[in-house]
Scaffold this motif. Structure first.
Motif: not given
Length: 543
Positions: A245-246, A250-254, A478-479
């Motif tokens: 994830l970008d 990432l912080p919001l989804l986590w 993969g990213a």
């Protein structure tokens, strides 16, 4: 006859514990975390800042200052003595955990004497306990303190104190304070908070400078802990990092996933406690700490092992099969063992993240209700119907991951190095200093060397002035990873990174206008030189 079987089972435990400890002592990197604890304390004793210490393997001291006070005896004795005592205490902690968990499984009656050593043996063979032995970790003692307090087996006037002490050493048990509040154990929550703050205050009194550094800087610096995208980090955060994830998402989804997992787990734990299952509730809350923490290394994951055993001892085929599957995942590294047969990225992702996924499902599903013990009441489901549900669920889960375009997670040890690392010969082993880097040549867009180590491959080299950006792709789907281009010396820019494997690796150089000007993929693995580094130029991209 029963006494003989009990003696045999405990003999098996002693053999497994002694054998595991003996194997640990034969490793050149034995008890490396204990070595870090000791080194940091000696560093502090010499008048140097606690959080400026880094061991030979690069490991820092990552715990609160109060932990340094608790661990102080480690530095007061020779390291060999400390290692022997630590291994023995770890094995005793396994027994101390097995006793209350065995009682949960066996219930009242003579079966308890047989079940407790079985639980102890299963714990000792699990990857988390083996990891605690190998690294000399405090995690098993943290689990023991939180488990005893969460189950309420300590005297009523002391309940909450053990959680407070455990949280003052490692912060994750603070979730038990919320559990105490959710179950109406308000005095226990108060004692836990007061104990935690008291321990932190003691650390601040004895080590004021270290306390200031920890609570204002080191606590938030997760980079000190290691590569959080590695497979050893089986938390939700680690799994999201491996998905690629970008940084903005990432912080919001986590945070959203953690809120859901912890909220549901706490509600289910409250239900279990209300139905006379405080032990199951405590284990479920412990599993929530594993899922929610940004970092859940293998040695943190004792809670899922306990949950797996409680599921195996529960009523119903589905629960037992789920417990067996979770226990297998906690004993065996499925991502490593089954990698040769994981033909799609989604399936490989399932294997590599089986522990994180299993813990997440457990937080959401709990133990399936309050009537859990084999000896409990309730009508047994028909065996055929139970197996049908299990088979259908398993088939749907595998089918789901089989079609996912997820990255294969082939770079669990990936790390790109920065200017602060250029003096380390392990990271920059070819292009070192302005003379070597200038002689390395920049006729090709990318020129690099590779070196294979036991668990990773290192790459470093230089790029020509035509290269504006360098990316590494570790696996199909993969990213891409951006590799920093460092002006460490006059002349060509250098770079260095590591990855778990080059089997599917691809290095791509881009011009300033975003056009790819060179790639290196199939030849990357062939360029490896086991005994050293080989110099290789990148292949131009076909127009």
């Amino acid at each position: 006859m029963r006494d003989r079987r009990v003696a045999v089972l405990w003999s098996v435990f002693v053999i497994v514990a002694a054998g595991s400890s003996a194997l640990v002592t034969l490793r050149p990197d034995r008890l490396s975390d204990l070595h870090i604890y000791r080194g940091a304390l000696l560093h502090l004793h010499a008048g140097r800042p606690l959080y400026d210490f880094f061991a030979e393997n690069g490991g820092p001291f990552t715990y609160p200052p109060f932990a340094a006070l608790v661990l102080w005896p480690v530095a007061a004795v020779p390291e060999g003595v400390a290692q022997g005592v630590w291994l023995a205490l770890t094995c005793l902690a396994v027994v101390a955990i097995a006793v209350p968990v065995g009682r949960l499984l066996a219930g009242p009656g003579p079966r308890r004497a047989l079940v407790v050593p079985v639980v102890a043996c299963a714990l000792m063979l699990s990857a988390p306990v083996q990891s605690n032995l190998r690294f000399g970790q405090v995690s098993i003692f943290i689990v023991l303190l939180a488990l005893l307090d969460g189950m309420g087996v300590v005297p009523a006037r002391l309940r909450g104190v053990l959680v407070g002490v455990a949280a003052a050493i490692k912060l994750t048990p603070l979730l038990f304070v919320v559990y105490f509040l959710a179950t109406g154990r308000y005095r226990d929550a108060g004692r836990a908070v007061v104990t935690f703050l008291g321990c932190a205050a003691l650390g601040a009194t004895v080590l004021p400078a270290a306390s200031w550094t920890y609570w204002t800087e080191a606590m938030r610096d997760t980079a000190r802990i290691g590569n959080l995208a590695s497979l050893g980090n089986q938390s939700v955060h680690g799994m999201l990092l491996r998905i690629g994830l970008d940084e903005a998402s990432l912080p919001l989804l986590w945070a959203a996933l953690v809120a859901v997992l912890c909220g549901v787990a706490l509600l289910r734990a409250r239900h279990l406690a209300a139905h006379g299952r405080p032990g199951h509730a405590a284990v479920l809350v412990g599993c929530a700490t594993v899922a929610a923490s940004p970092v859940s290394w293998t040695h943190h994951q004792i809670w899922p092992v306990l949950a797996a055993m409680l599921l195996i001892g529960a009523e119903g085929i589905a629960r037992r099969v789920a417990g067996g599957a979770l226990l297998v995942a906690m004993v065996v590294s499925l991502g490593v063992v089954l990698a040769p047969v994981s033909t799609t990225p989604g399936i490989q992702f399932l294997f590599e993240n089986a522990r994180a996924l299993g813990v997440g499902v457990l937080c959401l599903a709990g133990f399936g209700g309050a009537a859990l013990a084999v000896a409990g009441t309730g009508r047994r489901p028909r065996a055929a119907r139970g197996w049908l549900r299990v088979g259908t669920t398993a088939a749907l889960a595998v089918a789901f991951f089989a079609v996912q375009p997820l990255p294969a997670g082939a770079d669990p040890t990936f790390k790109a190095y920065t200017l602060s690392d250029v003096d380390n010969p392990r990271y920059f082993f070819v292009c070192r200093g302005p003379v070597q880097c200038a002689a390395y040549g920049t006729d090709a867009p990318v020129t690099f060397g590779t070196r294979r180590e036991k668990t990773k491959v290192r790459v470093n080299g230089v790029v020509s002035p035509a290269v504006a950006r360098l990316e590494y792709h570790s696996a199909p789907g993969g990213a891409p990873r951006v590799i920093p281009l460092l002006a460490a010396h006059p002349g060509p820019r250098t770079f260095s990174f590591r990855s778990a494997t080059m089997a599917h690796g691809r290095l791509v150089a881009y011009a300033a206008d975003g056009r790819p000007i060179a790639t290196y993929d199939e030849e990357l693995a062939a360029a490896l030189d086991v005994t050293g580094a080989r110099r290789s130029g990148a292949s131009p991209v076909a127009p």
